[in-house]
Design a protein around this motif. Structure first.
Motif, PDB file in Angstrom:
ATOM      1  N   LEU A 177      -1.200 -47.701  -2.488  1.00 49.12           N
ATOM      2  CA  LEU A 177      -2.269 -48.407  -1.544  1.00 49.12           C
ATOM      3  C   LEU A 177      -3.194 -49.086  -2.514  1.00 49.12           C
ATOM      4  N   GLN A 178      -4.247 -49.908  -2.074  1.00 49.69           N
ATOM      5  CA  GLN A 178      -5.152 -50.635  -2.907  1.00 49.69           C
ATOM      6  C   GLN A 178      -5.888 -49.506  -3.739  1.00 49.69           C
ATOM      7  N   HIS A 179      -6.218 -48.414  -3.110  1.00 49.48           N
ATOM      8  CA  HIS A 179      -7.456 -47.532  -3.751  1.00 49.48           C
ATOM      9  C   HIS A 179      -6.962 -46.189  -3.946  1.00 49.48           C
ATOM     10  N   ARG A 180      -5.555 -45.921  -3.675  1.00 47.11           N
ATOM     11  CA  ARG A 180      -5.050 -44.648  -3.976  1.00 47.11           C
ATOM     12  C   ARG A 180      -3.483 -44.609  -3.972  1.00 47.11           C
ATOM     13  N   ILE A 181      -2.696 -43.689  -4.274  1.00 53.02           N
ATOM     14  CA  ILE A 181      -1.439 -43.438  -4.012  1.00 53.02           C
ATOM     15  C   ILE A 181      -1.147 -42.346  -3.036  1.00 53.02           C
ATOM     16  N   GLY A 182      -0.542 -42.577  -2.084  1.00 52.36           N
ATOM     17  CA  GLY A 182      -0.227 -41.483  -0.921  1.00 52.36           C
ATOM     18  C   GLY A 182       1.018 -40.957  -1.244  1.00 52.36           C
ATOM     19  N   ASN A 183       1.086 -39.672  -1.448  1.00 50.95           N
ATOM     20  CA  ASN A 183       2.416 -38.630  -2.001  1.00 50.95           C
ATOM     21  C   ASN A 183       2.504 -37.684  -0.928  1.00 50.95           C
ATOM     22  N   GLY A 184       3.887 -37.066  -0.883  1.00 51.02           N
ATOM     23  CA  GLY A 184       4.022 -35.983   0.063  1.00 51.02           C
ATOM     24  C   GLY A 184       5.504 -35.559  -0.460  1.00 51.02           C
ATOM     25  N   MET A 185       5.518 -34.297  -0.034  1.00 57.59           N
ATOM     26  CA  MET A 185       6.978 -33.678  -0.138  1.00 57.59           C
ATOM     27  C   MET A 185       7.395 -33.193   1.238  1.00 57.59           C
ATOM     28  N   VAL A 186       8.555 -33.648   1.621  1.00 57.73           N
ATOM     29  CA  VAL A 186       9.217 -33.258   3.057  1.00 57.73           C
ATOM     30  C   VAL A 186      10.443 -32.269   2.746  1.00 57.73           C
ATOM     31  N   TYR A 187      10.533 -31.092   3.440  1.00 56.37           N
ATOM     32  CA  TYR A 187      11.014 -29.991   3.054  1.00 56.37           C
ATOM     33  C   TYR A 187      11.588 -29.277   4.057  1.00 56.37           C
ATOM     34  N   CYS A 188      12.522 -28.362   3.853  1.00 57.67           N
ATOM     35  CA  CYS A 188      13.232 -27.391   4.728  1.00 57.67           C
ATOM     36  C   CYS A 188      12.778 -25.874   4.466  1.00 57.67           C
ATOM     37  N   SER A 189      11.905 -25.344   5.160  1.00 60.94           N
ATOM     38  CA  SER A 189      11.383 -24.069   4.934  1.00 60.94           C
ATOM     39  C   SER A 189      12.437 -22.896   4.619  1.00 60.94           C
ATOM     40  N   ASP A 190      13.455 -22.984   5.199  1.00 63.51           N
ATOM     41  CA  ASP A 190      14.688 -22.100   4.976  1.00 63.51           C
ATOM     42  C   ASP A 190      15.054 -22.119   3.293  1.00 63.51           C
ATOM     43  N   PHE A 191      14.658 -23.349   2.766  1.00 64.98           N
ATOM     44  CA  PHE A 191      15.283 -23.093   1.203  1.00 64.98           C
ATOM     45  C   PHE A 191      14.148 -23.344   0.423  1.00 64.98           C
ATOM     46  N   VAL A 192      12.734 -23.571   0.707  1.00 63.68           N
ATOM     47  CA  VAL A 192      11.890 -23.665  -0.545  1.00 63.68           C
ATOM     48  C   VAL A 192      10.503 -22.934   0.236  1.00 63.68           C
ATOM     49  N   SER A 193       9.626 -22.512  -0.280  1.00 67.76           N
ATOM     50  CA  SER A 193       8.237 -22.031   0.088  1.00 67.76           C
ATOM     51  C   SER A 193       7.343 -23.321   0.084  1.00 67.76           C
ATOM     52  N   ASP A 194       6.476 -22.783   0.779  1.00 68.24           N
ATOM     53  CA  ASP A 194       5.167 -24.031   0.554  1.00 68.24           C
ATOM     54  C   ASP A 194       4.525 -24.072  -0.880  1.00 68.24           C
ATOM     55  N   ASP A 195       4.346 -22.951  -1.376  1.00 65.47           N
ATOM     56  CA  ASP A 195       3.748 -23.092  -2.724  1.00 65.47           C
ATOM     57  C   ASP A 195       4.751 -24.021  -3.728  1.00 65.47           C
ATOM     58  N   GLU A 196       6.120 -23.641  -3.388  1.00 66.53           N
ATOM     59  CA  GLU A 196       7.009 -24.183  -4.270  1.00 66.53           C
ATOM     60  C   GLU A 196       7.244 -25.585  -4.197  1.00 66.53           C
ATOM     61  N   ALA A 197       7.065 -25.956  -2.814  1.00 67.03           N
ATOM     62  CA  ALA A 197       7.257 -27.471  -2.709  1.00 67.03           C
ATOM     63  C   ALA A 197       5.961 -28.207  -3.264  1.00 67.03           C
TER      64      ALA A 197
END
Length: 518
Positions: A276-296
């Motif tokens: 965006l003009q003022h920042r970068i939007g970032n995210g991780m989309v993941y399957c909870s069967d294969f990774v934890s929230d903390d790891e993602a």
């Protein structure tokens, strides 16, 4: 006759879905006949992670008479020419799904058929991406508006936006309220139904009671009216779209934002990057069967371009949609109707489809049943076609480096998608349809980008001098490169348009499904 017109429409929930709906209804409905009320609570947060769009949003904005320069300033938007997919077919692979064409057809035969045949003939003409102007421009960090001259190479693409969804909702709120929409701050404590099962009234926490003929559910994943109260069942598609969690965090931006979204595959899902003009939007989309929230989140942090600007926002979801988007006197728009993850930036598009179809089929009592049936059929089709395109990205992979990708690569897919994939593998044939957001170039981008190569070529190309066609292709590639060389940088174009008091922009001359060159 107006005696049976809908006199009062109540929208439950704000956010992008609620205020897009309110703005569109305020623009199209006669305020002397129909009043519009939106109920939302500042105590209830929004998901707030959707920041990338498809070109169709330009049609929505222009239909509402919104000036693009004003929109850019209000939403901190940047331009978008496509989406780059990294590591989806194989580790190290990358391709851009562009908002535009590949080359030009020859004698009504698609360009990609000739491209494949010429390469099989031993000619060196470059990759398929070399023949897409928006891909070449995106990689060069360039952006300019499409040309109005349909014969120009600069008329072979469209564009969308990266935007701040919360600011867009606020922008549309101001638009809607200026046109008579009433906003009520409050939480719904009780939903009262009539003997026929329709919603009769909403009871708010401050003892207010709100009655209407039509209720629009924009309450997000909670689906307060359609799901919770009217008990419309949910069609679960998580067997094909396994990701069920996302974590989002903005970070410090780049002074030279790129004109495309990035979708980077990891061993348990994928990461988005939206400038965006003022920042970068970032995210991780993941399957909870294969990774934890903390790891993602730890993986996402490693790939941030700058310092985080907020705490991480974790969101849980299930891919699918309600069996019916319109039940009784309630229509669901947005997440309350379904969610198919942000992989191809379709969330705002599906909101737009729902609003457009609602306006086309706006109810009157004597026609409600037939209108409702058609609306539900159209929305089911829209969700299913987006679903199949998203599944293609996961299934068309050669990755075998994790349990997640092994599952995606080997899972059975819906019959219609399997049929489409089979036809392309055999002959490079792309199934065409009238109602659907992703047209032939989109399917070609993913098929070839993720290494689905036809085993034979279209027999129609055998009647052509392929060496001569190859010469034409090389000339076209040079035209594209020369055109991109003359384009301003994305940053320069953005700076110029943001600083205009009122801009002049190319008309978005496509309908809800078809994409024109602009």
């Amino acid at each position: 006759m107006v005696d049976d017109a809908i006199r009062h429409v109540v929208i439950v929930g704000g956010g992008t879905a609620g205020w897009m709906t309110a703005a569109a209804l305020a623009n199209f409905l006669n305020p002397e006949l129909t009043r519009i009320t939106l109920i939302e609570s500042e105590q209830i947060g929004t998901v707030g992670v959707g920041e990338a769009t498809l070109p169709h949003i330009r049609y929505f904005n222009q239909t509402l008479g919104i000036d693009e320069s004003e929109f850019l300033r209000a939403t901190n938007a940047t331009y978008k020419l496509g989406i780059e997919f990294s590591n989806w077919g194989k580790l190290g692979d990358a391709y851009i799904h562009p908002f535009g064409d590949y080359g030009v057809p020859i004698a009504n035969v698609p360009f990609h058929q000739f491209w494949r045949a010429v390469r099989n003939n031993g000619e060196i003409v470059g990759s398929i991406s070399d023949f897409s102007l928006p891909v070449v421009a995106a990689n060069a960090g360039k952006f300019d508006f499409p040309a109005s001259d349909e014969q120009s190479i600069l008329a072979t693409y469209g564009y969308a936006f990266h935007l701040d969804a919360s600011r867009y909702a606020q922008f549309l709120r101001e638009y809607a309220e200026a046109r008579g929409v009433t906003r009520i701050e409050g939480k719904i404590e009780n939903i009262v139904t009539a003997p026929n099962g329709e919603i009769a009234k909403l009871e708010l926490g401050d003892s207010q009671q709100i009655e209407a003929e039509l209720y629009i559910d924009c309450s997000g994943f909670r689906s307060l009216l359609l799901g919770n109260k009217l008990q419309v069942p949910f069609n679960d598609w998580s067997e094909w779209l396994r990701c069920d969690r996302a974590v989002a965090v903005p970070c410090v931006g780049d002074e030279k934002p790129l004109p495309f979204t990035r979708a980077i595959a990891h061993e348990f899902g994928w990461q988005w990057r939206i400038p965006l003009q003022h920042r970068i939007g970032n995210g991780m989309v993941y399957c909870s069967d294969f990774v934890s929230d903390d790891e993602a989140f730890a993986r996402l942090q490693v790939h941030l371009d700058g310092e985080p600007l907020a705490e991480p926002n974790f969101v849980g979801f299930k891919a699918g949609h309600r069996a019916r988007s319109w039940e009784k006197n309630c229509v669901a728009v947005g997440l309350s109707a379904g969610f198919l993850e942000p992989l191809e930036s379709t969330s705002i598009y599906l909101i737009q489809v729902a609003i457009t179809k609602l306006l086309e089929l706006f109810p009157r009592p004597e026609l409600a049943a037939s209108l409702r049936d058609e609306y539900n059929a159209q929305m089911t089709l829209a969700f299913e076609r987006v679903r199949d395109f998203l599944i293609l990205h996961y299934h068309a992979t050669q990755r075998n480096d994790s349990e997640f990708w092994n599952y995606c690569r080997t899972m059975p897919v819906p019959d219609e998608l399997a049929h489409k994939m089979s036809l392309f593998k055999q002959r490079g044939y792309v199934v065409q349809y009238d109602d659907g957001v992703f047209l032939e170039p989109s399917w070609v981008a993913v098929y070839l980008g993720q290494n689905i190569v036809p085993t034979s070529v279209d027999p129609r190309v055998e009647n052509f001098n392929l060496s001569g066609v190859a010469t034409q292709m090389r000339a076209l590639r040079e035209r594209i490169c020369s055109a991109v060389d003359t384009m301003p940088t994305h940053g320069d174009s953005l700076h110029k348009q943001v600083n205009l008091k009122k801009g002049t922009f190319p008309k978005a001359s496509f309908n809800l499904y078809g994409r024109s060159n602009t």
